[in-house]
Design an enzyme around this catalytic site. Sequence first.
Site, PDB file in Angstrom:
ATOM      1  N   ARG A  32      31.256  47.632  37.225  1.00  0.00           N
ATOM      2  CA  ARG A  32      30.746  46.255  37.239  1.00  0.00           C
ATOM      3  C   ARG A  32      29.449  46.121  36.434  1.00  0.00           C
ATOM      4  O   ARG A  32      29.215  45.082  35.796  1.00  0.00           O
ATOM      5  CB  ARG A  32      30.511  45.826  38.686  1.00  0.00           C
ATOM      6  CG  ARG A  32      30.161  44.357  38.824  1.00  0.00           C
ATOM      7  CD  ARG A  32      30.094  43.946  40.277  1.00  0.00           C
ATOM      8  NE  ARG A  32      29.907  42.517  40.445  1.00  0.00           N
ATOM      9  CZ  ARG A  32      29.040  41.985  41.303  1.00  0.00           C
ATOM     10  NH1 ARG A  32      28.293  42.764  42.061  1.00  0.00           N
ATOM     11  NH2 ARG A  32      28.926  40.679  41.396  1.00  0.00           N
ATOM     12  N   HIS A  64      28.377  43.150  33.732  1.00  0.00           N
ATOM     13  CA  HIS A  64      27.208  42.280  33.887  1.00  0.00           C
ATOM     14  C   HIS A  64      26.181  42.504  32.781  1.00  0.00           C
ATOM     15  O   HIS A  64      25.394  41.609  32.480  1.00  0.00           O
ATOM     16  CB  HIS A  64      26.584  42.484  35.266  1.00  0.00           C
ATOM     17  CG  HIS A  64      27.322  41.754  36.346  1.00  0.00           C
ATOM     18  ND1 HIS A  64      26.733  41.371  37.539  1.00  0.00           N
ATOM     19  CD2 HIS A  64      28.599  41.315  36.412  1.00  0.00           C
ATOM     20  CE1 HIS A  64      27.637  40.741  38.287  1.00  0.00           C
ATOM     21  NE2 HIS A  64      28.772  40.703  37.634  1.00  0.00           N
ATOM     22  N   ASN A 103      23.564  39.255  40.827  1.00  0.00           N
ATOM     23  CA  ASN A 103      23.190  40.671  40.927  1.00  0.00           C
ATOM     24  C   ASN A 103      22.385  41.000  42.173  1.00  0.00           C
ATOM     25  O   ASN A 103      22.449  42.120  42.681  1.00  0.00           O
ATOM     26  CB  ASN A 103      22.360  41.081  39.695  1.00  0.00           C
ATOM     27  CG  ASN A 103      23.167  41.053  38.413  1.00  0.00           C
ATOM     28  OD1 ASN A 103      24.358  41.387  38.417  1.00  0.00           O
ATOM     29  ND2 ASN A 103      22.545  40.640  37.322  1.00  0.00           N
ATOM     30  N   HIS A 143      38.978  44.446  39.702  1.00  0.00           N
ATOM     31  CA  HIS A 143      38.883  44.243  41.149  1.00  0.00           C
ATOM     32  C   HIS A 143      39.949  45.041  41.901  1.00  0.00           C
ATOM     33  O   HIS A 143      40.145  44.838  43.093  1.00  0.00           O
ATOM     34  CB  HIS A 143      38.945  42.755  41.492  1.00  0.00           C
ATOM     35  CG  HIS A 143      37.717  41.997  41.044  1.00  0.00           C
ATOM     36  ND1 HIS A 143      37.620  40.622  41.068  1.00  0.00           N
ATOM     37  CD2 HIS A 143      36.523  42.439  40.562  1.00  0.00           C
ATOM     38  CE1 HIS A 143      36.422  40.258  40.611  1.00  0.00           C
ATOM     39  NE2 HIS A 143      35.744  41.338  40.296  1.00  0.00           N
TER      40      HIS A 143
HETATM   41  C1  HEM Z   1      36.058  35.729  36.643  1.00  0.00           C
HETATM   42  C2  HEM Z   1      35.303  36.785  36.516  1.00  0.00           C
HETATM   43  C3  HEM Z   1      34.676  37.531  37.658  1.00  0.00           C
HETATM   44  C4  HEM Z   1      34.103  37.060  38.796  1.00  0.00           C
HETATM   45  C5  HEM Z   1      33.940  35.602  39.225  1.00  0.00           C
HETATM   46  C6  HEM Z   1      33.683  38.202  39.570  1.00  0.00           C
HETATM   47  C7  HEM Z   1      33.028  38.151  40.778  1.00  0.00           C
HETATM   48  C8  HEM Z   1      32.760  39.234  41.591  1.00  0.00           C
HETATM   49  C9  HEM Z   1      32.177  39.163  42.908  1.00  0.00           C
HETATM   50  C10 HEM Z   1      31.744  37.880  43.600  1.00  0.00           C
HETATM   51  C11 HEM Z   1      32.120  40.427  43.415  1.00  0.00           C
HETATM   52  C12 HEM Z   1      31.609  40.833  44.794  1.00  0.00           C
HETATM   53  C13 HEM Z   1      30.104  40.848  44.817  1.00  0.00           C
HETATM   54  C14 HEM Z   1      29.530  40.979  46.208  1.00  0.00           C
HETATM   55  O1  HEM Z   1      30.060  40.388  47.148  1.00  0.00           O
HETATM   56  O2  HEM Z   1      28.499  41.677  46.347  1.00  0.00           O
HETATM   57  C15 HEM Z   1      32.639  41.305  42.392  1.00  0.00           C
HETATM   58  C16 HEM Z   1      32.733  42.668  42.510  1.00  0.00           C
HETATM   59  C17 HEM Z   1      33.188  43.489  41.517  1.00  0.00           C
HETATM   60  N1  HEM Z   1      33.498  43.120  40.224  1.00  0.00           N
HETATM   61 FE1  HEM Z   1      33.805  41.251  39.563  1.00  0.00          FE
HETATM   62  N2  HEM Z   1      34.002  39.331  38.877  1.00  0.00           N
HETATM   63  C18 HEM Z   1      34.595  38.983  37.714  1.00  0.00           C
HETATM   64  C19 HEM Z   1      35.030  39.829  36.703  1.00  0.00           C
HETATM   65  C20 HEM Z   1      34.840  41.184  36.713  1.00  0.00           C
HETATM   66  C21 HEM Z   1      35.020  42.038  35.569  1.00  0.00           C
HETATM   67  C22 HEM Z   1      35.394  41.557  34.164  1.00  0.00           C
HETATM   68  C23 HEM Z   1      34.755  43.317  35.980  1.00  0.00           C
HETATM   69  C24 HEM Z   1      34.769  44.592  35.184  1.00  0.00           C
HETATM   70  C25 HEM Z   1      35.448  44.777  34.074  1.00  0.00           C
HETATM   71  C26 HEM Z   1      34.441  43.248  37.388  1.00  0.00           C
HETATM   72  C27 HEM Z   1      34.205  44.326  38.199  1.00  0.00           C
HETATM   73  C28 HEM Z   1      33.871  44.239  39.542  1.00  0.00           C
HETATM   74  C29 HEM Z   1      33.844  45.379  40.425  1.00  0.00           C
HETATM   75  C30 HEM Z   1      34.282  46.787  40.076  1.00  0.00           C
HETATM   76  C31 HEM Z   1      33.380  44.923  41.663  1.00  0.00           C
HETATM   77  C32 HEM Z   1      33.103  45.750  42.926  1.00  0.00           C
HETATM   78  C33 HEM Z   1      31.692  46.322  42.802  1.00  0.00           C
HETATM   79  C34 HEM Z   1      31.242  47.206  43.948  1.00  0.00           C
HETATM   80  O3  HEM Z   1      31.984  47.463  44.890  1.00  0.00           O
HETATM   81  O4  HEM Z   1      30.072  47.636  43.881  1.00  0.00           O
HETATM   82  N3  HEM Z   1      34.469  41.939  37.786  1.00  0.00           N
HETATM   83  N4  HEM Z   1      33.004  40.558  41.292  1.00  0.00           N
END
Ligand code: HEM
Length: 340
Positions: A69, A73, A101, A199
């Site tokens: 992630r 970002h 973040n 995800h």
């Molecule tokens: C429409 C696009 C996206 C949205 C709205 C989005 C939103 C989010 C949100 C809200 C979370 C959870 C954060 C939390 O509750 O603390 C999350 C986690 C995550 N996102 Fe996305 N995301 C998007 C695209 C992406 C992309 C493009 C990647 C990587 C290529 C990505 C990788 C991740 C990963 C791996 C997690 C889990 C992180 C962890 O467990 O520490 N996301 N994302």
Amino acid sequence: MARGPSWMATVLAVAVCALLGLAALGGARAQQLNPGYYDGSCPNLYDTTRRVIQEARAGDPRILASLLRLHFHDCFVNGCDGSLLLDETPTMASEKAAAPNDRSARGFEVVDAIKAALEMTCPGIVSCADILALAAEISVELAGGPYWRVMLGRRDGLTANFNGAQNLPNPTERLDELKRKFAEFGLDDTDFVALQGAHTLGRAQCSSFQDRLYNLSGTMRPDPTLDQAYLAELRQRCPAAVSDDDAALSNLDPITPDTFDNSYYAGVQRGRGLLRSDQAMLSAPEEGAAATAPIVGRFAASQADFFHSFATAMIKMGNIAPLTGSMGEVRRNCRVVNGY
Ligand code: HEM
Ligand SMILES: *[C@@H]1O[C@H](CO)[C@@H](O)[C@H](O)[C@H]1NC(C)=O
């Protein structure tokens, strides 16, 4: 007699220069990245980075998701320039403090550990932006996902962009708005759906989807696209009375939370996309899901297809506005610009 060839050589030389000049104008930045950038200057880069991530993973399986992630970002704000890693100073707000973040982005200590290990063997050589790109690939691979040759040669930016980070994709935004944010960086529908497949790893806090459980966009009802059993399960973990303590975590992929595979898409097909933005790709026809739904189906049906598209999209994302040549710098410490 010698005139002909020498005249031709001059014309040829001019033509070659003109061609090179054109090539330099068109997309020179991305072209300067290449997978072998550190082969001579830091041959242990890959092994060192992988070793530190493996060590971190032993105590924290989620770290693979968190590192993946961070690259996203970073790249979506000022390009892939390590700006996300800069700590706040009296004159500069940090991207880490921006809503997407704050208390959410994690893994910074592991990035520090990778940087420290690299500074021992090849001091001042490897940029923090490249560490993020490489760590993302290694994390995907270690979780069972695809392999790709990471393009390298990015340099680090000199400033953070707090407002840019505030504008990162948000799970409550409309699908068409989210797609627009990706299209701005040349990422098409296939890239968008594939990258959301990240995800397949990681966790989310209740605050990231709470509205879907009780009060979707002010309707006082849950999101109708949520599977009923899944809704009940999520409500148990995330009660209506929101507490400040957002410690409860839910798997973004409810089927295989720590394996990089295509089951995330199968979840979406069953109404088990955790974030509204996950489910919208399939279930928001009025927001343009007609274009993304077939791609969700394709990736659910073929893991090979997903892996191929994900690797392609990650390379494209990693090419967003890199600093190359003499732009920026190679930071000694990822949290501060040199000489601060
Ligand atoms: C429409 C696009 C996206 C949205 C709205 C989005 C939103 C989010 C949100 C809200 C979370 C959870 C954060 C939390 O509750 O603390 C999350 C986690 C995550 N996102 Fe996305 N995301 C998007 C695209 C992406 C992309 C493009 C990647 C990587 C290529 C990505 C990788 C991740 C990963 C791996 C997690 C889990 C992180 C962890 O467990 O520490 N996301 N994302
Ligand atoms: C439901 O959501 C709307 C708008 O999103 C908000 O104004 C309202 O206060 C919420 N109601 C409750 C009871 O949470």
